[in-house]
Design a protein around this motif. Structure first.
Motif, short mmCIF file in Angstrom:
data_model
loop_
_atom_site.label_atom_id
_atom_site.label_comp_id
_atom_site.label_asym_id
_atom_site.label_seq_id
_atom_site.Cartn_x
_atom_site.Cartn_y
_atom_site.Cartn_z
N ARG A 148 0.82 -1.23 0.00
CA ARG A 148 0.00 0.00 0.00
C ARG A 148 0.84 1.27 0.00
NH1 ARG A 148 -3.90 0.46 4.61
NH2 ARG A 148 -1.87 0.63 5.52
N THR A 149 2.08 1.20 0.48
CA THR A 149 2.87 2.42 0.66
C THR A 149 4.15 2.47 -0.15
OG1 THR A 149 3.99 1.44 2.59
CG2 THR A 149 1.99 2.74 3.01
N LEU A 150 4.57 1.35 -0.73
CA LEU A 150 5.89 1.27 -1.36
C LEU A 150 6.07 2.27 -2.50
CD1 LEU A 150 8.64 -0.07 -1.46
CD2 LEU A 150 7.64 -1.88 -2.89
N GLU A 151 5.13 2.36 -3.39
CA GLU A 151 5.31 3.26 -4.54
C GLU A 151 5.36 4.73 -4.10
OE1 GLU A 151 3.89 3.84 -9.12
OE2 GLU A 151 2.78 2.45 -7.84
N ARG A 152 4.51 5.11 -3.20
CA ARG A 152 4.51 6.50 -2.70
C ARG A 152 5.84 6.80 -1.99
NH1 ARG A 152 -0.66 7.60 0.41
NH2 ARG A 152 0.25 5.87 1.52
#
Length: 149
Positions: free
Chosen positions: A19-23
């Motif tokens: 849920r947070t890796l790309e951001r």
């Protein structure tokens, strides 16, 4: 002035961070882009026991940033943050400074530049850490207020 190679390895232990890796990576790239061009950078994502799509996302990000200064790669370790950090240490190609980041944060755009400048200005500085600030649209949260007390 550090005599070591002007380089920075950023290690990112990843376990169920889909849920947070790309951001996180987008914010990290913004911070890396502010570093002087003479500094070689590598980012090593270490998948350590993920059961979600973290690895799929990480591999997509490697492709997205292929050929850029970002030098993103993916490695694997046994489960656990310490195992991931050990694997990152053994996998690094650069031998300059090393920083570890969690993948569930947003990196402030000046974070790496400030860290690099502090380390370069003080060769005896061996360890640095940061405080996580909770983003609440510019207002101090109850958690921040309690921390400051």
């Amino acid at each position: 002035m550090h005599t070591a190679e002007d380089s920075l390895t950023i290690g990112v232990p990843v376990r169920n961070e889909s849920r947070t890796l790309e951001r996180f990576i987008d914010s990290l790239k913004t911070s890396v882009d502010l570093l002087p061009a003479r500094i070689a950078v590598e980012i090593i994502i270490c998948i350590n026991g993920s059961t979600d799509d973290s690895e799929v996302i990480a591999r997509r990000l490697v492709q997205k940033h292929r050929g850029s200064r970002f030098n993103l790669s993916v490695v694997h370790s046994q489960e656990g943050k310490m195992e991931a950090q050990r694997t990152i240490l053994l996998s690094r190609r650069l031998r300059g400074m090393l920083a570890f980041f969690d993948a569930d944060i947003i990196v402030h755009r000046h974070c790496l530049l400030n860290l690099w400048n502090a380390m370069e200005a003080n060769p005896s500085l061996k360890v640095a850490y940061s405080n996580v600030k909770i983003l609440n649209h510019g207002y101090e949260t109850i958690v921040e207020w309690i921390e400051s007390v």
